[in-house]
Design an enzyme around this catalytic site. Structure first.
Site, PDB file in Angstrom:
ATOM      1  N   MET A 114       0.846  -1.194   0.000  1.00 15.47           N
ATOM      2  CA  MET A 114       0.000   0.000   0.000  1.00 15.47           C
ATOM      3  C   MET A 114       0.880   1.242   0.000  1.00 15.47           C
ATOM      4  O   MET A 114       1.892   1.298   0.693  1.00 15.47           O
ATOM      5  CB  MET A 114      -0.903   0.012   1.239  1.00 15.47           C
ATOM      6  CG  MET A 114      -1.766   1.268   1.359  1.00 15.47           C
ATOM      7  SD  MET A 114      -2.849   1.237   2.823  1.00 15.47           S
ATOM      8  CE  MET A 114      -1.655   1.527   4.138  1.00 15.47           C
TER       9      MET A 114
ATOM     10  N   ASP B  80      -0.045   5.669  -1.389  1.00 19.25           N
ATOM     11  CA  ASP B  80      -0.873   6.862  -1.204  1.00 19.25           C
ATOM     12  C   ASP B  80      -2.345   6.586  -0.882  1.00 19.25           C
ATOM     13  O   ASP B  80      -2.966   5.715  -1.499  1.00 19.25           O
ATOM     14  CB  ASP B  80      -0.893   7.716  -2.483  1.00 19.25           C
ATOM     15  CG  ASP B  80       0.469   8.068  -3.002  1.00 19.25           C
ATOM     16  OD1 ASP B  80       1.459   7.743  -2.340  1.00 19.25           O
ATOM     17  OD2 ASP B  80       0.538   8.673  -4.086  1.00 19.25           O
TER      18      ASP B  80
ATOM     19  N   PHE C 129      -3.154   4.917 -10.894  1.00 15.21           N
ATOM     20  CA  PHE C 129      -2.399   5.763  -9.980  1.00 15.21           C
ATOM     21  C   PHE C 129      -3.345   6.657  -9.175  1.00 15.21           C
ATOM     22  O   PHE C 129      -4.558   6.601  -9.305  1.00 15.21           O
ATOM     23  CB  PHE C 129      -1.385   6.597 -10.761  1.00 15.21           C
ATOM     24  CG  PHE C 129      -0.090   5.877 -11.080  1.00 15.21           C
ATOM     25  CD1 PHE C 129      -0.006   4.493 -11.063  1.00 15.21           C
ATOM     26  CD2 PHE C 129       1.050   6.588 -11.419  1.00 15.21           C
ATOM     27  CE1 PHE C 129       1.181   3.829 -11.359  1.00 15.21           C
ATOM     28  CE2 PHE C 129       2.243   5.945 -11.718  1.00 15.21           C
ATOM     29  CZ  PHE C 129       2.315   4.565 -11.696  1.00 15.21           C
TER      30      PHE C 129
ATOM     31  N   ARG D 264      -0.033  13.618 -13.139  1.00 19.90           N
ATOM     32  CA  ARG D 264      -0.756  12.666 -12.297  1.00 19.90           C
ATOM     33  C   ARG D 264      -1.330  13.289 -11.020  1.00 19.90           C
ATOM     34  O   ARG D 264      -1.085  14.432 -10.691  1.00 19.90           O
ATOM     35  CB  ARG D 264       0.168  11.512 -11.930  1.00 19.90           C
ATOM     36  CG  ARG D 264       1.452  11.891 -11.199  1.00 19.90           C
ATOM     37  CD  ARG D 264       2.283  10.632 -10.959  1.00 19.90           C
ATOM     38  NE  ARG D 264       3.566  10.899 -10.323  1.00 19.90           N
ATOM     39  CZ  ARG D 264       4.688  11.173 -10.985  1.00 19.90           C
ATOM     40  NH1 ARG D 264       4.684  11.234 -12.307  1.00 19.90           N
ATOM     41  NH2 ARG D 264       5.817  11.391 -10.328  1.00 19.90           N
ATOM     42  N   ASP D 265      -2.101  12.437 -10.332  1.00 19.39           N
ATOM     43  CA  ASP D 265      -2.601  12.665  -8.980  1.00 19.39           C
ATOM     44  C   ASP D 265      -3.646  13.779  -8.907  1.00 19.39           C
ATOM     45  O   ASP D 265      -3.507  14.739  -8.145  1.00 19.39           O
ATOM     46  CB  ASP D 265      -1.449  12.975  -8.020  1.00 19.39           C
ATOM     47  CG  ASP D 265      -0.329  11.961  -8.073  1.00 19.39           C
ATOM     48  OD1 ASP D 265      -0.580  10.841  -8.547  1.00 19.39           O
ATOM     49  OD2 ASP D 265       0.792  12.285  -7.654  1.00 19.39           O
TER      50      ASP D 265
ATOM     51  N   GLU E 262       4.190  15.985  -6.381  1.00 22.02           N
ATOM     52  CA  GLU E 262       3.188  14.926  -6.454  1.00 22.02           C
ATOM     53  C   GLU E 262       1.999  15.285  -5.565  1.00 22.02           C
ATOM     54  O   GLU E 262       2.085  16.158  -4.702  1.00 22.02           O
ATOM     55  CB  GLU E 262       3.772  13.580  -6.002  1.00 22.02           C
ATOM     56  CG  GLU E 262       4.849  13.028  -6.910  1.00 22.02           C
ATOM     57  CD  GLU E 262       5.206  11.590  -6.578  1.00 22.02           C
ATOM     58  OE1 GLU E 262       5.206  10.780  -7.513  1.00 22.02           O
ATOM     59  OE2 GLU E 262       5.470  11.273  -5.408  1.00 22.02           O
TER      60      GLU E 262
ATOM     61  N   TRP F 233       9.550   6.897   0.825  1.00 19.25           N
ATOM     62  CA  TRP F 233      10.016   6.145  -0.333  1.00 19.25           C
ATOM     63  C   TRP F 233      11.476   5.722  -0.220  1.00 19.25           C
ATOM     64  O   TRP F 233      11.925   4.833  -0.955  1.00 19.25           O
ATOM     65  CB  TRP F 233       9.802   6.954  -1.608  1.00 19.25           C
ATOM     66  CG  TRP F 233       8.412   6.827  -2.155  1.00 19.25           C
ATOM     67  CD1 TRP F 233       7.458   7.801  -2.230  1.00 19.25           C
ATOM     68  CD2 TRP F 233       7.812   5.654  -2.719  1.00 19.25           C
ATOM     69  NE1 TRP F 233       6.301   7.309  -2.789  1.00 19.25           N
ATOM     70  CE2 TRP F 233       6.498   5.989  -3.100  1.00 19.25           C
ATOM     71  CE3 TRP F 233       8.254   4.350  -2.926  1.00 19.25           C
ATOM     72  CZ2 TRP F 233       5.628   5.076  -3.684  1.00 19.25           C
ATOM     73  CZ3 TRP F 233       7.386   3.437  -3.518  1.00 19.25           C
ATOM     74  CH2 TRP F 233       6.092   3.803  -3.892  1.00 19.25           C
TER      75      TRP F 233
END
EC number: 3.2.1.7
Length: 555
Positions: free
Chosen positions: A51, A53, A113, A181-182, A238, A334
């Site tokens: 798992m 975000d 994503f 993204r996101d 991000e 990360w």
């Protein structure tokens, strides 16, 4: 979300004694003791797999359910494709039922994503008919990452967010980018007679830009503005998010005496890699949003959490009180997330927090606006029959400390510490003039957390390196010793204040009633949980503990 290089609020609800995991259609409840290496009890973890975000957070006003989605690889405990949205549901933001994979990318070489969920009450998308309650018209806005392309897709649910249908004309937004993204989407009411519309904040990650788009229907999007090269850039942006946050009082940049509004806009931007502590971090900007452009009130870079393990914050859509802002983050980093020593799952979420804007005195001569964080837990259930231990008005001596032995330790507890530094003319000659709290393992006290305050450095510290787990010793990015400014809560009385939640292998610290926060993971051997707390100082009578209260959670 996974980067890709082109190169304290009590809520009424159910007891948190069991985290109910459901997966792959199996409704059998699995207790938190079923799994190895001290699975957290009040921080959400997936039943198995990887798992990262949080995604698609929303509140179902019809069923009174909170929905959490998350980046999920059910096939392994490392990031990989196909990547899904996992799904969990809670009545009280403390005890969660895990439903496993919910929304997928459609092919094994792709990833669904990060993204967000909205409730399309007025059916602007045309996806719904009268058979779907307006309060459950859930539409997911997410990034499909496949090959060199990242584009924004939408999917809709006809059953309250448990299953999804993909829009047949996806993608709804594609700028021919490999790092786009996101999306975080919300409804913005029109002003001066204008119609309301959907607003999307989305990252063009490696040009350090948050793009703002508008849409009347979630299908057709128009670029309105960008927010570029602000704050701490790291390697890429991000997981942006924009939300209106209430406040008690805010210092504005004009120093005007005019009355201020009751809220301000806050833009969240996560960065990874390149955070100031290494790896991942989430920053925020306070400002104004006029429907097209976000304008910060100043040039400051503010960090949401000063610990090592708090990333990709997302806020809930549609809280019961529309002014309340609740959010949750991924409690990892990360730099080492894929090596963390847990099995058969990897990673946990932070506690849900309620956010408000407050004035914060960084020193006796000034004040600034900060985002205040308060943990949201079902305290009524957690404290029921829980054991509480207290120390009051104790001046710590170098010869005799204090010791608290926990009965039947569960590994999940809260504590509240108020202390003062008494001062001394020669304390600077001491190498480390600290007040230390040792949170020791019940089966092996050679494993412990050490945390406390050191007056010469003027900071609170955490040492998470005392363990027999090889990962902690071998992974040099898993920083053992961390420090955070612990502000004086009252400059007149010189009182310091810290509230903490320890949950098996994660600690969240809230300083000055949540004006400064630090979240960090730690790892003890299997079944070795916090069972004893020792309070010590090498310097005689330098510190007085006004109060120290510890309550074991009923989990």
């Amino acid at each position: 979300m996974k980067f890709a290089y082109s190169l304290l609020l009590p809520l009424a609800g159910v007891s948190a004694s069991v985290i109910n995991y459901k997966r792959d259609g199996d409704s059998k409840a699995i207790t938190n003791t079923t799994f190895s290496l001290n699975r957290p009890s009040v921080h959400f973890t997936p039943s198995h797999g990887w798992m990262n975000d949080p995604n698609g957070l929303w509140y179902d006003a019809k069923e009174e359910d909170w929905h959490l989605y998350y980046q999920y690889n059910p096939a392994a405990t490392i990031w990989g494709t196909p990547l899904y949205w996992g799904h969990a549901v809670s009545k009280d933001l403390t005890s969660w039922t895990d439903y496993g994979a919910s929304l997928g990318p459609g092919s094994d070489d792709a990833g669904a994503f990060s993204g967000s969920m909205v409730i399309d009450y007025n059916n602007t998308s045309g996806f719904f008919n009268s058979s779907v309650d307006p309060r459950q018209r859930a539409v997911a806005v997410w990034t499909l990452s496949k090959g060199p392309s990242q584009a924004q897709h939408i999917s809709y649910s006809l059953d309250g967010g448990y299953t999804f249908e993909h829009y047949t004309d996806n993608a709804v937004l594609d700028i021919n980018s490999s790092n786009f993204r996101d999306p975080k989407v919300f409804w913005h009411e029109g002003e001066n007679g204008e119609d309301g519309r959907w607003i999307m904040a989305v990252a063009e990650s490696q040009v350090f830009s948050v793009l703002f788009y508008s849409s009347p229907n979630l299908k057709n999007w128009t670029l309105e503005s960008n927010f570029t090269h602000h704050g701490w850039t790291g390697t890429q942006y991000e997981c942006p998010g924009l939300v209106k946050v209430p406040y008690d009082s805010v210092v504005d940049s004009s120093n005007s005496s005019d009355s201020k509004p009751d809220s301000a806009w806050v833009l969240f931007v996560s960065i990874n890699p390149g955070g100031p502590l290494g790896g991942s971090v989430t920053q925020y900007f306070v400002g104004d949003f006029n429907g097209t452009h976000f304008t910060p009130i100043d040039g400051q870079t503010r960090f949401l959490d000063m610990g090592k393990d708090y990333y990709a914050l997302q806020t809930f859509f549609n809280t019961p009180n529309e002014k309340d802002v609740y959010g949750i983050a991924w409690a990892s980093n990360w730099q080492y997330a894929q090596q963390a020593p847990t099995d058969p799952w990897r990673s946990s979420m932070s506690l849900v927090r309620q956010f408000t804007l407050k004035d914060f005195s960084t020193n006796p001569n000034s004040a600034d606006v900060v985002l205040n964080s308060q943990p949201v837990l079902n305290y009524d259930a957690l404290r029921k029959n829980g054991t509480t231990y207290s120390i009051t008005n104790y001046t710590v001596t170098s010869e005799n400390g204090k010791k608290i032995k926990l009965d039947n330790p569960s590994g999940s507890l809260e504590f509240h510490l108020e202390y003062v530094f008494n001062g001394s003319p020669d304390i600077k000659s001491n190498v480390f003039a600290d007040l230390s709290l040792y949170f020791k393992g019940n089966n092996d006290d050679n494993e412990y957390l050490r945390l406390g305050y050191e007056t010469n450095g003027g900071a609170f510290f955490l040492d998470r390196g005392h363990t027999k787990i090889p990962f902690v010793k071998e992974n040099l990015f898993f920083t053992h010793q961390l420090a955070v400014t612990n502000p004086v809560s009252n400059y007149t009385t010189n009182v310091f204040d810290v509230y903490g939640v320890i949950d098996k292998n994660i600690i969240e610290l809230y300083f000055d009633n949540g004006n400064v926060v630090s979240t960090n993971t730690f790892f003890f051997s299997t079944n070795n949980v916090i069972g004893e707390i020792d309070i010590k100082s090498p310097y005689d009578k330098a510190y007085t503990i006004n109060s120290f209260n510890v309550t074991q959670f009923n989990v």
